[in-house]
Design a protein around this motif. Structure first.
Motif, PDB file in Angstrom:
ATOM      1  N   TRP A 152      48.702  31.313  49.897  1.00  0.00           N
ATOM      2  CA  TRP A 152      48.947  31.374  48.466  1.00  0.00           C
ATOM      3  C   TRP A 152      48.289  30.224  47.702  1.00  0.00           C
ATOM      4  CZ3 TRP A 152      51.192  35.809  46.915  1.00  0.00           C
ATOM      5  CH2 TRP A 152      51.902  36.543  47.872  1.00  0.00           C
ATOM      6  N   LEU A 153      48.242  29.054  48.309  1.00  0.00           N
ATOM      7  CA  LEU A 153      47.706  27.879  47.632  1.00  0.00           C
ATOM      8  C   LEU A 153      46.261  27.567  48.000  1.00  0.00           C
ATOM      9  CD1 LEU A 153      50.838  25.543  47.909  1.00  0.00           C
ATOM     10  CD2 LEU A 153      50.060  26.798  45.891  1.00  0.00           C
ATOM     11  N   ILE A 154      45.703  28.296  48.939  1.00  0.00           N
ATOM     12  CA  ILE A 154      44.316  28.058  49.321  1.00  0.00           C
ATOM     13  C   ILE A 154      43.432  29.270  49.026  1.00  0.00           C
ATOM     14  CG2 ILE A 154      44.900  26.380  51.106  1.00  0.00           C
ATOM     15  CD1 ILE A 154      44.574  28.552  53.190  1.00  0.00           C
ATOM     16  N   ASP A 155      44.034  30.349  48.577  1.00  0.00           N
ATOM     17  CA  ASP A 155      43.290  31.539  48.185  1.00  0.00           C
ATOM     18  C   ASP A 155      42.943  31.422  46.698  1.00  0.00           C
ATOM     19  OD1 ASP A 155      42.361  34.061  47.460  1.00  0.00           O
ATOM     20  OD2 ASP A 155      43.690  35.090  48.866  1.00  0.00           O
ATOM     21  N   SER A 156      41.669  31.519  46.376  1.00  0.00           N
ATOM     22  CA  SER A 156      41.235  31.345  44.985  1.00  0.00           C
ATOM     23  C   SER A 156      41.841  32.387  44.051  1.00  0.00           C
ATOM     24  CB  SER A 156      39.706  31.417  44.903  1.00  0.00           C
ATOM     25  OG  SER A 156      39.229  32.663  45.397  1.00  0.00           O
ATOM     26  N   ALA A 157      42.260  33.529  44.597  1.00  0.00           N
ATOM     27  CA  ALA A 157      42.819  34.595  43.760  1.00  0.00           C
ATOM     28  C   ALA A 157      44.278  34.348  43.401  1.00  0.00           C
ATOM     29  CB  ALA A 157      42.684  35.940  44.472  1.00  0.00           C
ATOM     30  N   THR A 158      44.964  33.505  44.168  1.00  0.00           N
ATOM     31  CA  THR A 158      46.411  33.334  43.950  1.00  0.00           C
ATOM     32  C   THR A 158      46.826  31.890  43.668  1.00  0.00           C
ATOM     33  OG1 THR A 158      46.765  33.067  46.340  1.00  0.00           O
ATOM     34  CG2 THR A 158      46.981  35.299  45.424  1.00  0.00           C
ATOM     35  N   ALA A 159      45.972  30.910  43.934  1.00  0.00           N
ATOM     36  CA  ALA A 159      46.374  29.502  43.864  1.00  0.00           C
ATOM     37  C   ALA A 159      46.885  29.118  42.473  1.00  0.00           C
ATOM     38  CB  ALA A 159      45.214  28.601  44.280  1.00  0.00           C
ATOM     39  N   MET A 160      46.099  29.405  41.432  1.00  0.00           N
ATOM     40  CA  MET A 160      46.487  29.006  40.081  1.00  0.00           C
ATOM     41  C   MET A 160      47.709  29.770  39.601  1.00  0.00           C
ATOM     42  SD  MET A 160      45.537  26.683  38.025  1.00  0.00           S
ATOM     43  CE  MET A 160      46.665  26.197  36.739  1.00  0.00           C
ATOM     44  N   ASN A 161      47.768  31.063  39.917  1.00  0.00           N
ATOM     45  CA  ASN A 161      48.923  31.865  39.518  1.00  0.00           C
ATOM     46  C   ASN A 161      50.203  31.368  40.189  1.00  0.00           C
ATOM     47  OD1 ASN A 161      47.345  33.535  37.905  1.00  0.00           O
ATOM     48  ND2 ASN A 161      46.920  34.960  39.581  1.00  0.00           N
ATOM     49  N   THR A 162      50.083  30.911  41.418  1.00  0.00           N
ATOM     50  CA  THR A 162      51.244  30.381  42.135  1.00  0.00           C
ATOM     51  C   THR A 162      51.766  29.123  41.459  1.00  0.00           C
ATOM     52  OG1 THR A 162      50.388  31.267  44.228  1.00  0.00           O
ATOM     53  CG2 THR A 162      52.066  29.556  44.367  1.00  0.00           C
ATOM     54  N   ILE A 163      50.869  28.247  41.062  1.00  0.00           N
ATOM     55  CA  ILE A 163      51.279  27.012  40.386  1.00  0.00           C
ATOM     56  C   ILE A 163      51.909  27.326  39.034  1.00  0.00           C
ATOM     57  CG2 ILE A 163      50.406  24.905  39.306  1.00  0.00           C
ATOM     58  CD1 ILE A 163      48.359  24.785  41.596  1.00  0.00           C
ATOM     59  N   ILE A 164      51.348  28.290  38.315  1.00  0.00           N
ATOM     60  CA  ILE A 164      51.925  28.686  37.022  1.00  0.00           C
ATOM     61  C   ILE A 164      53.344  29.208  37.218  1.00  0.00           C
ATOM     62  CG2 ILE A 164      51.752  30.386  35.160  1.00  0.00           C
ATOM     63  CD1 ILE A 164      48.693  30.122  35.389  1.00  0.00           C
TER      64      ILE A 164
END
Length: 295
Positions: A152-164
């Motif tokens: 989740w935190l190393i995949d470019s598709a999900t990293a930013m959304n996870t932090i949000i």
């Protein structure tokens, strides 16, 4: 209104204000002017080394940097989704808890608990949940949904959304408590009159609760914008700006430029830009709220 008749009265007032004023000047005003000065210089941040004046070169180089432009986009996404979700969800929770249903004190405490912890601790908690071999992926595998597991935190598709998502989760309780306090200021007589007129719960919510809470809702939105623009520790703890700088914010870039790459001038320039962005967003949103109040 209090009228100060003598110089002695004015001196007493000044003595009470002086400690706070000194702290304000030393820890805010002086560093602010220092940041503006260093943002126009080429300096590595080491005492005794020469400081070379370069004018607006740091600002120009920052805005030509694709990494900084990406960080601005990330910040814009965080601000947008924080404003969209924080206050509306907090308002719904505040209204539900204000009905004083069974167990409302328990739910109030549970929703507020994330606010007690610093963002660093919250970031670490969610880091261990979202890491590749973390709790979330282990749970998905345990229930037969291993295909949904990912980094989740190393995949470019999900990293930013996870932090949000984590940022939204962490802030809801804070705004909920503010809105609960606001709900207590609405007179019960208004709701009683609405009940006599046959108003439904939905109509009371949109025609009484929201209009009466407009000043507090505006304050929550302003605080949310300022707080989100300044987010640093959540990003630093969870991803350090990765993968490949895709989750960087201006705050993390400011830290890296000043303290990792010894480019104190460029880091100061980013800091000044963050300040200007916060001021523009705050004044702009405040202006929009005032316009809506006048309608």
């Amino acid at each position: 209104m209090v009228h100060l008749k003598t110089k002695k009265d004015k001196s007493k007032i000044l003595l009470f204000i002086l400690p706070a004023l000194i702290i304000y000047v030393v820890f805010l005003i002086i560093p602010l002017f220092g940041a503006i000065y260093f943002s126009t210089a080429d300096w590595n941040g080491i005492m005794g080394t020469p400081i070379k004046f370069v004018g607006l070169q740091n600002y120009l180089s920052v805005f030509k940097d694709p990494a900084f432009i990406l960080s601005l986009k990330n910040m814009g996404r965080m601000v947008f989704f924080s404003v969209i979700f924080h206050t509306p969800i907090a308002l719904l929770l505040a209204v539900a808890i204000n009905t004083k249903c069974r167990g409302y004190r328990f739910f109030k405490v549970m929703y507020f608990i994330p606010t007690i912890f610093p963002l660093t601790a919250i970031g670490l908690l969610w880091y261990f949940i979202f890491m590749p071999n973390g709790s979330l992926n282990s749970l998905l595998e345990a229930v037969g949904l291993a295909t949904l597991a990912k980094g989740w935190l190393i995949d470019s598709a999900t990293a930013m959304n996870t932090i949000i998502f984590v940022n939204i989760w962490a802030g809801i309780g804070y705004y909920m408590v503010i809105l609960i306090a606001g709900l207590t200021t609405i007179p019960d007589e208004i709701y009683e009159a609405a009940d006599i007129d046959g108003a439904t719960a939905t109509k009371k919510f949109f025609h009484i609760t929201i209009p009466m809470l407009k000043p507090i809702l505006s304050m929550c939105i302003l605080m949310d914008i300022i707080g989100t623009v300044k987010v640093f520790d959540l990003i630093f703890v969870m991803t350090e700006g990765g993968p490949n700088g895709l989750t960087n914010l201006p705050t993390t870039l400011m830290y890296y430029e000043a303290f990792r790459y010894d480019n104190y001038g460029r880091g100061s320039a980013i800091g000044v830009i963050i300040l200007i962005i916060a001021l523009v967003l705050t004044i702009g949103s405040d202006f929009i709220m005032d316009k809506r109040k006048d309608r």
